[in-house]
Scaffold this motif. Structure first.
Motif, PDB file in Angstrom:
ATOM      1  N   LYS A 267     -27.288   2.478 -15.216  1.00 48.04           N
ATOM      2  CA  LYS A 267     -27.616   3.991 -14.588  1.00 48.04           C
ATOM      3  C   LYS A 267     -28.689   4.252 -13.742  1.00 48.04           C
ATOM      4  O   LYS A 267     -28.629   4.977 -12.734  1.00 48.04           O
ATOM      5  CB  LYS A 267     -28.061   4.764 -16.007  1.00 48.04           C
ATOM      6  N   TRP A 268     -29.438   2.917 -13.842  1.00 43.77           N
ATOM      7  CA  TRP A 268     -30.711   3.156 -12.840  1.00 43.77           C
ATOM      8  C   TRP A 268     -30.153   2.783 -11.733  1.00 43.77           C
ATOM      9  O   TRP A 268     -30.501   3.493 -10.616  1.00 43.77           O
ATOM     10  CB  TRP A 268     -31.810   2.161 -13.354  1.00 43.77           C
ATOM     11  N   GLN A 269     -29.338   1.924 -11.692  1.00 42.41           N
ATOM     12  CA  GLN A 269     -28.644   1.319 -10.395  1.00 42.41           C
ATOM     13  C   GLN A 269     -27.800   2.519  -9.644  1.00 42.41           C
ATOM     14  O   GLN A 269     -27.932   2.641  -8.387  1.00 42.41           O
ATOM     15  CB  GLN A 269     -27.865   0.140 -10.411  1.00 42.41           C
ATOM     16  N   GLU A 270     -27.143   3.221 -10.396  1.00 47.21           N
ATOM     17  CA  GLU A 270     -26.523   4.335  -9.848  1.00 47.21           C
ATOM     18  C   GLU A 270     -27.266   5.279  -9.412  1.00 47.21           C
ATOM     19  O   GLU A 270     -26.985   5.823  -8.349  1.00 47.21           O
ATOM     20  CB  GLU A 270     -25.671   4.964 -11.135  1.00 47.21           C
ATOM     21  N   TYR A 271     -28.323   5.664 -10.002  1.00 50.15           N
ATOM     22  CA  TYR A 271     -29.247   6.587  -9.196  1.00 50.15           C
ATOM     23  C   TYR A 271     -29.947   6.055  -8.074  1.00 50.15           C
ATOM     24  O   TYR A 271     -30.087   6.894  -7.146  1.00 50.15           O
ATOM     25  CB  TYR A 271     -30.446   6.880 -10.348  1.00 50.15           C
ATOM     26  N   VAL A 272     -30.193   4.818  -7.929  1.00 54.54           N
ATOM     27  CA  VAL A 272     -30.707   4.180  -7.053  1.00 54.54           C
ATOM     28  C   VAL A 272     -30.039   4.555  -5.889  1.00 54.54           C
ATOM     29  O   VAL A 272     -30.091   4.835  -4.600  1.00 54.54           O
ATOM     30  CB  VAL A 272     -31.416   2.893  -7.057  1.00 54.54           C
ATOM     31  N   LYS A 273     -28.555   4.163  -6.046  1.00 53.01           N
ATOM     32  CA  LYS A 273     -27.484   4.110  -5.132  1.00 53.01           C
ATOM     33  C   LYS A 273     -27.632   5.687  -4.470  1.00 53.01           C
ATOM     34  O   LYS A 273     -27.195   5.679  -3.359  1.00 53.01           O
ATOM     35  CB  LYS A 273     -26.321   3.613  -5.511  1.00 53.01           C
ATOM     36  N   LEU A 274     -27.255   6.414  -5.473  1.00 51.58           N
ATOM     37  CA  LEU A 274     -27.395   7.759  -5.056  1.00 51.58           C
ATOM     38  C   LEU A 274     -28.164   8.367  -4.267  1.00 51.58           C
ATOM     39  O   LEU A 274     -28.055   9.227  -3.244  1.00 51.58           O
ATOM     40  CB  LEU A 274     -27.334   8.866  -6.623  1.00 51.58           C
ATOM     41  N   TYR A 275     -29.556   7.995  -4.399  1.00 55.31           N
ATOM     42  CA  TYR A 275     -30.894   8.281  -3.558  1.00 55.31           C
ATOM     43  C   TYR A 275     -30.710   7.760  -2.287  1.00 55.31           C
ATOM     44  O   TYR A 275     -30.677   8.579  -0.939  1.00 55.31           O
ATOM     45  CB  TYR A 275     -31.991   7.745  -4.283  1.00 55.31           C
ATOM     46  N   GLN A 276     -30.126   6.612  -2.076  1.00 57.30           N
ATOM     47  CA  GLN A 276     -29.938   5.674  -1.019  1.00 57.30           C
ATOM     48  C   GLN A 276     -28.875   6.514  -0.161  1.00 57.30           C
ATOM     49  O   GLN A 276     -29.001   6.566   1.099  1.00 57.30           O
ATOM     50  CB  GLN A 276     -29.613   4.038  -1.188  1.00 57.30           C
TER      51      GLN A 276
ATOM     52  N   PHE B 297     -29.777   9.961   1.855  1.00 62.00           N
ATOM     53  CA  PHE B 297     -30.979  10.079   2.943  1.00 62.00           C
ATOM     54  C   PHE B 297     -30.540   8.705   3.897  1.00 62.00           C
ATOM     55  O   PHE B 297     -30.096   7.695   3.354  1.00 62.00           O
ATOM     56  CB  PHE B 297     -31.994  10.215   2.458  1.00 62.00           C
ATOM     57  N   PRO B 298     -30.581   8.909   5.193  1.00 60.77           N
ATOM     58  CA  PRO B 298     -30.292   7.793   5.970  1.00 60.77           C
ATOM     59  C   PRO B 298     -31.570   6.905   5.906  1.00 60.77           C
ATOM     60  O   PRO B 298     -32.650   7.274   5.287  1.00 60.77           O
ATOM     61  CB  PRO B 298     -30.467   8.390   7.598  1.00 60.77           C
ATOM     62  N   GLU B 299     -31.237   5.765   6.013  1.00 61.46           N
ATOM     63  CA  GLU B 299     -32.301   4.426   5.694  1.00 61.46           C
ATOM     64  C   GLU B 299     -33.784   4.612   6.147  1.00 61.46           C
ATOM     65  O   GLU B 299     -34.844   4.534   5.436  1.00 61.46           O
ATOM     66  CB  GLU B 299     -31.770   3.200   6.190  1.00 61.46           C
ATOM     67  N   ASP B 300     -33.883   5.288   7.395  1.00 65.46           N
ATOM     68  CA  ASP B 300     -35.160   5.620   7.882  1.00 65.46           C
ATOM     69  C   ASP B 300     -35.958   6.685   7.438  1.00 65.46           C
ATOM     70  O   ASP B 300     -37.125   7.195   8.099  1.00 65.46           O
ATOM     71  CB  ASP B 300     -35.291   5.469   9.465  1.00 65.46           C
ATOM     72  N   GLU B 301     -35.211   7.466   6.729  1.00 63.02           N
ATOM     73  CA  GLU B 301     -36.113   8.723   5.998  1.00 63.02           C
ATOM     74  C   GLU B 301     -36.252   8.735   4.696  1.00 63.02           C
ATOM     75  O   GLU B 301     -36.403   9.756   3.785  1.00 63.02           O
ATOM     76  CB  GLU B 301     -34.914   9.768   6.260  1.00 63.02           C
ATOM     77  N   ARG B 302     -36.122   7.533   3.915  1.00 60.31           N
ATOM     78  CA  ARG B 302     -36.468   7.298   2.710  1.00 60.31           C
ATOM     79  C   ARG B 302     -37.117   5.983   2.560  1.00 60.31           C
ATOM     80  O   ARG B 302     -37.238   5.211   3.027  1.00 60.31           O
ATOM     81  CB  ARG B 302     -35.225   7.432   1.967  1.00 60.31           C
ATOM     82  N   PHE B 303     -37.759   5.651   1.221  1.00 61.71           N
ATOM     83  CA  PHE B 303     -38.027   4.481   0.703  1.00 61.71           C
ATOM     84  C   PHE B 303     -36.591   3.612   0.166  1.00 61.71           C
ATOM     85  O   PHE B 303     -35.655   4.274  -0.048  1.00 61.71           O
ATOM     86  CB  PHE B 303     -38.840   4.541  -0.765  1.00 61.71           C
TER      87      PHE B 303
END
Lengths: 356, 418
Positions: free
Chosen positions: B285-294, B297-303
């Motif tokens: 579930k955590w991994q799914e959330y991290v993927k959704l976040y990634q 947003f484009p890579e240079d506009e997020r952590f």
């Protein structure tokens, strides 16, 4: 000097003893009895948890020496920023409240340049030149149009500082930037100051951040050079004359606008260099612009508006108040510099070295 | 543009009438985040977390589209109240999500009491007082407070790391008091001793003399610093040649510090800390959330990995949308149905199941972690221990908990029994 001793023998003696005691504090190895006195008696006299912690900090020579050196190096940074501020005010009667933005802008430019070239030292000329150019633009496009209108200029500088802060936030975002010092400067260096003596008789010397020592030396060199330039050269003579009587100077046929632009550029460039220094041993982030504007305002109020030696003295006092306060009264450290400012305003409203 | 939008929206609201909310009328949510000042980067990531939840729900819940109005604060209580008044009294939003920072939360709780018809869901602020002392009926918090975020850390460093004496350095305000409170109770109960506590003003730039004043004779130093203060401390600590073992507070090892530019953060590798998430947790579930976040947003506009602020805002938004969906988009008379759902929901959050207690404060899981360097060179936290079902009294009897007193500079005392 001799006259002062003759006229005030008691005061001279007090000052002499204080100076000797200070030198002893710095160079001597503190005897155990002295440390115990500070720890037990002074700490016990204050009492409570705070007294215990205070006494313990007070009794360690390392804390005292570090705070002292920190204060002097922080003063070097304050001086870089405040010197330009006070010079611009002295000559143009322009309270440039966008000076903090020039500091932050110089820091960011220095960061980009150091990243791009890989050389930390190159960040300094780059920050100086770019900030100075921004200063020239401000002087030519904005301040020249409202010469002599002090209030209007001051309000405009507030507006400019807000705009610049948002532009910088837009370009560099809210992240924390730190300018990387070269590896030979990032490790601490052993100084010749003894901090303690082990029971075996071996003397422990204080280790201190080498980057801060380099910054200190550079600031002193720069300060002396500025003083020489102001007091020994023709351009310096023009600037001093302008500070004393601007109208009379321009009446003699000197292109005073050129002098103004040069001084503004130089002051802005110094602020930019300050940004690189601050970005190296602290960090750069939105909000630093107003913090350093406030600090340099306090420094020039304490030292005296328009005076370079005043800026140096004010920077030293405020720097030491900050760091000694942080070492011994961490929680209330922010108060001390304001107390100094209040005291100066109460007794010498023109500043310690200000002229009426 | 924004003004035009809100004018149009107001006109829409008036023409529909306040009571007869029709199915297609949007739900309007006010969002408070620190988008100015020192905590800008934290607020930006909070908003990203919130938008991640919106992306998950495809911008609709209970058949109604979702419209958000973001108001900037600067971490000061009065800026938070000003922003809340703007979205509630001018824009007329249905409910509010936010704020981000500790002292802001206390101010918004008090403001919430003056607006009984509007529901407030906390963003990520973590002062204990916000929900523990005189809570507001319409204020809900799905993140744990700073003391809960410390649970497990003291025990771990005492038993696993063998640190017996610790000195603490922290910023002088409510959130860090709460953090040290939770750490001290845990650590002292395990048998450890806190020898000294240093409190520095928020926004301290020059830590040189504080670093020199740190005692040499302790096993480790606990750092309750955040944002620029954390970066400045680490930078100067390395330049001064500091070698002590470090323990991190929750926002000391957060993505906002671990992703800062420069080398200072490398002093943190191996540092144990605790908080509501562990960046590299392998739970699906955590991994799914991290993927959704990634993906949102484009890579240079997020952590690389969402910070705990993103996770806090994500959970708040997710809880709200889940409830709106359950009640079919009708908030009910005085938003009673909505609040009933919010109070009883069991939120299946990416960082463990969250439920609310009778003060509408989260009960959830906490993660003890260590900072590791990933293959790509970036830093992240790795879980070493997880504690579930942590309530606001930290598992203590409520009376014993009250006897300790509220978090402060010298509270709690370091004792083996509470």
């Amino acid at each position: 000097m001799k006259r002062f001793i003759e006229r005030r023998p008691v005061w001279s003696l007090v000052i002499l003893i204080a100076a000797a005691f200070f030198l002893w504090l710095v160079f001597a190895i503190w005897p155990d009895s002295f440390e115990d006195f500070l720890k037990e008696d002074v700490g016990g006299w204050i009492g409570g948890d705070f007294g215990k912690q205070f006494g313990r900090a007070l009794s360690r020579k390392k804390v005292f020496l570090s705070a002292l050196l920190d204060g002097v190096t922080l003063a070097a940074l304050y001086f870089l920023i405040a010197a330009g501020f006070t010079l611009i005010f002295g000559l143009m009667r322009n309270v440039n409240l966008a000076h903090g933005s020039l500091y932050l802008f110089g820091g960011y430019v220095g960061y980009e340049f150091a990243e791009w070239t890989g050389y930390w030292l190159l960040a300094f000329p780059a920050a100086f030149v770019v900030s100075a150019a921004l200063g020239v633009l401000l002087q030519v496009l904005v301040f020249r149009r409202m010469e002599g209108e002090d209030l209007r200029q001051t309000l405009v500088t507030i507006g400019i500082s807000i705009v610049l802060a948002d532009v910088m936030l837009w370009i560099w975002g809210g992240d924390f930037y730190q300018i990387l010092a070269p590896s030979w400067l990032s490790a601490p260096v052993e100084t010749f100051l003894a901090s303690a003596q082990k029971s075996s008789g071996e003397i422990v010397y204080l280790k201190y951040s080498s980057i801060r020592l380099v910054i200190l030396v550079a600031a002193i060199v720069l300060g002396v050079a500025m003083w020489l330039a102001l007091n020994r050269t023709r351009v310096g003579m023009l600037i001093r004359a302008g500070v004393d009587d601007r109208d009379m100077l321009s009446a003699t046929g000197i292109p005073i606008q050129v002098v103004f632009v040069c001084v503004f550029a130089f002051g802005a460039g110094l602020a930019g260099i300050g940004g690189v220094v601050g970005g190296t041993f602290q960090s750069l982030a939105p909000g630093e612009d107003t913090e350093y504007l406030l600090s340099s305002l306090i420094v020039v109020i304490v030292g005296g508006m328009g005076s370079i030696p005043g800026a140096a003295l004010g920077a030293l006092l405020i720097g030491l108040a900050d760091t000694l306060g942080a070492a011994y009264f961490a929680t209330y450290a922010v108060v001390f510099k304001f107390l100094i400012m209040v005291a100066v305003l109460a007794f010498r409203p023109r500043g310690l070295l200000g002229r009426s | 543009m924004k003004k035009l939008l809100s004018t149009v929206a107001m006109a829409a609201l008036v023409s529909f009438g306040a009571t007869g909310a029709q199915a297609q009328e949007p739900i309007r949510i006010g969002v408070l985040a620190t988008l100015e000042g020192t905590y800008t980067v934290l607020g930006e990531d909070g908003v990203r977390g919130l938008k991640t939840a919106l992306a998950k729900w495809n911008n609709t819940a209970g058949g109604r589209p979702i419209e958000i109005i973001i108001a900037a604060t600067d971490a000061s209580p009065d800026s938070a109240v000003r922003a809340a008044r703007k979205v509630v009294e001018q824009d007329g939003v249905d409910f509010v999500i936010g704020p981000l920072s500790g002292s802001e939360g206390i101010a918004i709780r008090d403001y919430a009491k003056t607006q009984p018809d509007v529901t407030f869901i906390n963003g990520s602020s973590g002062a204990m007082e916000t929900t523990y002392v005189t809570p507001a009926e319409n204020f809900f918090r799905y993140n744990m407070d700073g003391a809960q975020w410390s649970v497990g850390l003291g025990e771990y460093i005492y038993n696993e790391k063998g640190y017996e004496t610790v000195a603490t350095v922290g910023e002088d305000y409510s959130f860090v008091y709460t953090q040290v409170f939770g750490f001290a109770i845990d650590f002292c109960k395990a048998g450890g001793e806190i020898t000294e506590r240093f409190w520095v003003p928020l926004g301290t730039k020059d830590f040189g003399s504080i670093i020199a004043a740190l005692p040499d004779d302790v096993d480790a130093i606990y750092l309750g610093l955040g944002g620029g203060d954390a970066v400045n401390f680490l930078n100067q600590y390395m330049q001064a040649g500091g070698e002590a073992k470090l323990i991190g507070g929750t926002i000391m090892v957060d993505g906002t510090v671990l992703n800062s530019k420069g080398a200072a953060k490398e002093a943190l590798i191996g540092t144990p800390s605790a908080g509501p998430q562990a960046d590299t947790w392998d739970d699906p579930k955590w991994q799914e959330y991290v993927k959704l976040y990634q993906d949102t947003f484009p890579e240079d506009e997020r952590f690389p990995i969402p910070s705990l602020l993103a996770t806090g805002y994500y959970n708040s938004m997710d809880a709200a949308l889940t409830c709106i969906d359950q009640i079919g988009g009708e908030l009910g008379e005085g938003q009673a149905d909505f609040r009933q759902c919010l109070a009883t929901i069991e939120l299946d959050a990416p960082n463990g199941t969250i439920t609310l207690d009778d003060k509408r404060q989260a009960i959830g899981s906490n993660f003890v972690s260590e900072v590791v360097q990933l293959a790509d060179g970036s830093l992240a936290t790795q879980m070493v221990m997880k504690v579930d079902g942590i309530n606001q009294t930290l598992g203590l009897d409520p009376e014993a908990f009250d006897a300790i007193g509220l978090p402060g500079r010298d509270t709690p005392e370091c004792k083996s029994e509470y």
